[in-house]
Design a protein around this motif. Structure first.
Motif, PDB file in Angstrom:
ATOM      1  N   THR A  16      -1.063  -4.230  -1.158  1.00 21.32           N
ATOM      2  CA  THR A  16      -1.977  -4.008  -0.036  1.00 21.32           C
ATOM      3  C   THR A  16      -3.051  -2.973  -0.377  1.00 21.32           C
ATOM      4  OG1 THR A  16      -0.483  -2.347   0.902  1.00 21.32           O
ATOM      5  CG2 THR A  16      -0.270  -4.620   1.734  1.00 21.32           C
ATOM      6  N   HIS A  17      -2.698  -2.036  -1.274  1.00 20.95           N
ATOM      7  CA  HIS A  17      -3.667  -1.053  -1.759  1.00 20.95           C
ATOM      8  C   HIS A  17      -3.061  -0.315  -2.941  1.00 20.95           C
ATOM      9  CE1 HIS A  17      -1.168   1.145   1.101  1.00 20.95           C
ATOM     10  NE2 HIS A  17      -1.713   2.314   0.792  1.00 20.95           N
ATOM     11  N   SER A  18      -3.842   0.585  -3.522  1.00 18.30           N
ATOM     12  CA  SER A  18      -3.435   1.153  -4.812  1.00 18.30           C
ATOM     13  C   SER A  18      -2.638   2.445  -4.698  1.00 18.30           C
ATOM     14  CB  SER A  18      -4.681   1.417  -5.672  1.00 18.30           C
ATOM     15  OG  SER A  18      -5.474   2.430  -5.067  1.00 18.30           O
ATOM     16  N   HIS A  19      -2.323   2.896  -3.492  1.00 13.57           N
ATOM     17  CA  HIS A  19      -1.566   4.156  -3.393  1.00 13.57           C
ATOM     18  C   HIS A  19      -0.228   4.031  -4.115  1.00 13.57           C
ATOM     19  CE1 HIS A  19      -3.956   5.679   0.346  1.00 13.57           C
ATOM     20  NE2 HIS A  19      -4.590   5.905  -0.797  1.00 13.57           N
ATOM     21  N   GLU A  20       0.176   5.162  -4.710  1.00 12.76           N
ATOM     22  CA  GLU A  20       1.310   5.155  -5.635  1.00 12.76           C
ATOM     23  C   GLU A  20       2.621   4.718  -5.009  1.00 12.76           C
ATOM     24  OE1 GLU A  20      -0.359   7.655  -4.525  1.00 12.76           O
ATOM     25  OE2 GLU A  20       1.037   9.100  -3.646  1.00 12.76           O
TER      26      GLU A  20
ATOM     27  N   GLY B  85     -10.540   1.737   4.768  1.00 19.96           N
ATOM     28  CA  GLY B  85     -10.410   2.827   5.750  1.00 19.96           C
ATOM     29  C   GLY B  85      -9.286   3.757   5.324  1.00 19.96           C
ATOM     30  N   HIS B  86      -8.060   3.211   5.295  1.00 21.27           N
ATOM     31  CA  HIS B  86      -6.931   3.992   4.764  1.00 21.27           C
ATOM     32  C   HIS B  86      -7.195   4.286   3.287  1.00 21.27           C
ATOM     33  CE1 HIS B  86      -2.732   5.195   4.178  1.00 21.27           C
ATOM     34  NE2 HIS B  86      -2.802   4.518   3.047  1.00 21.27           N
ATOM     35  N   SER B  87      -7.707   3.284   2.590  1.00 17.35           N
ATOM     36  CA  SER B  87      -8.258   3.459   1.240  1.00 17.35           C
ATOM     37  C   SER B  87      -9.386   2.442   1.118  1.00 17.35           C
ATOM     38  CB  SER B  87      -7.186   3.215   0.166  1.00 17.35           C
ATOM     39  OG  SER B  87      -6.796   1.862   0.184  1.00 17.35           O
TER      40      SER B  87
ATOM     41  N   GLY C  19       0.176  -3.278   5.408  1.00 19.97           N
ATOM     42  CA  GLY C  19       0.176  -2.128   4.502  1.00 19.97           C
ATOM     43  C   GLY C  19       0.168  -0.833   5.292  1.00 19.97           C
ATOM     44  N   ASP C  20      -0.701   0.083   4.911  1.00 19.92           N
ATOM     45  CA  ASP C  20      -0.790   1.362   5.618  1.00 19.92           C
ATOM     46  C   ASP C  20      -1.930   1.383   6.637  1.00 19.92           C
ATOM     47  OD1 ASP C  20       1.376   2.431   4.367  1.00 19.92           O
ATOM     48  OD2 ASP C  20       0.236   3.625   2.925  1.00 19.92           O
ATOM     49  N   LEU C  21      -2.590   0.229   6.849  1.00 19.53           N
ATOM     50  CA  LEU C  21      -3.659   0.239   7.865  1.00 19.53           C
ATOM     51  C   LEU C  21      -3.061   0.503   9.244  1.00 19.53           C
ATOM     52  CD1 LEU C  21      -6.531  -0.232   8.921  1.00 19.53           C
ATOM     53  CD2 LEU C  21      -5.979  -2.671   9.059  1.00 19.53           C
TER      54      LEU C  21
HETATM   55 ZN   LIG Z   1      -1.377   4.308   1.529  1.00 20.27          ZN
END
Ligand SMILES: [Zn+2]
Length: 271
Positions: A63-67, A143-145, A162-164
């Protein structure tokens, strides 16, 4: 630590670093009709790889690149020849070189650790990923990333956010998040007919439409109040005191990377 549960036929993996026998700072990953959505953090990667050993995986979508969402990518890709990973075009370079492209604050290294590099192919907005029985439309939701996507399965009305969207009411924001981007991305997904929402942490929700609308209203109302006070010449600190409540543990743990001040500033500077 890893916990497995099933929601609407979707397998959910709750993943976290184990400290003193307990999981801390959980992230969720999902396996749906052979598609992996996110892979947790580096600390839980061996457990996830083990839990998936008998499963067929046709692809991973991040969903995104956060670790805390890409931690087992590299290990899964090494173990499964040709395993395809798909992510937002801006995420691919981060996945390929996490240490070079996404320096981690001490709290992030401690909670989630450094992910092993992996190779991803870009997924464009509106692109559809087919599994045996389902189809997942990628929606770019920055937005979140900047590299965040959501997945939408139109026949089932399933949203993987994801984290949205993880519920709750923000009183603080990470310094690199964009609150107006988050609001606009939430509006994109709130317009979709949805029967269930699978977030990157927090619980799976049925019939999420009302909750999504409430979240958008809350964030917009807060933004309006911030901008009104800002327009009256009030300082950022005094806006924080009036609208965001008292100091938060999160602010101390993250050494201010998550803060009430960043939330207020994101509203002001993003206009
Ligand atoms: Zn995140």
């Amino acid at each position: 630590m890893l916990k497995i549960s099933t929601h609407y036929g979707v397998t959910r993996f709750d993943l976290a670093r184990t400290l003193a026998g307990r999981g801390r700072y959980w992230t969720a990953a999902y396996l749906v009709d052979g598609l992996m959505v996110d892979t947790g953090c580096a600390f839980s990667a061996p457990e996830l790889v083990d839990a998936l050993s008998d499963e067929t995986i046709i692809a991973i979508v991040n969903t995104h690149s956060h670790e805390d969402h890409i931690g087992a990518n590299g290990c899964l890709q090494r173990n499964r020849e040709g395993l395809e990973i798909r992510a937002h075009p801006l995420a691919a370079p981060v996945l390929a070189d996490p240490r070079g492209e996404q320096p981690l604050h001490p709290y992030r290294r401690f909670m989630w650790g450094w992910p092993e590099p992996s190779q991803a192919l870009p997924i464009s907005a509106g692109e559809v990923i087919m599994t045996e029985r389902l189809r997942f439309q990628a929606i770019h939701t920055p937005g979140h990333s900047p590299d965040h996507i959501c997945l939408y399965e139109p026949d089932m009305g399933w949203l993987f956010t994801g984290d949205l969207f993880v519920g709750g009411q923000e009183r603080a924001l990470r310094a690199d998040f964009d609150i107006w981007g988050i609001i606009s991305s939430l509006k994109q997904i709130a317009d979709l007919p949805a029967a269930a929402l699978f977030p990157g942490s927090a619980q799976v929700r049925g019939n999420p439409t009302t909750e999504l609308a409430a979240k958008i209203s809350y964030l917009e109302d807060l933004g309006e109040k911030v901008l009104t006070l800002h327009g009256q010449g009030r300082s950022v600190n005094s806006i924080v005191r009036e609208l965001c409540g008292g100091p938060m543990l999160l602010e101390f743990i993250t050494l201010g990377h998550f803060s009430r001040r960043s939330l207020v500033l994101s509203y002001i500077e993003g206009m």
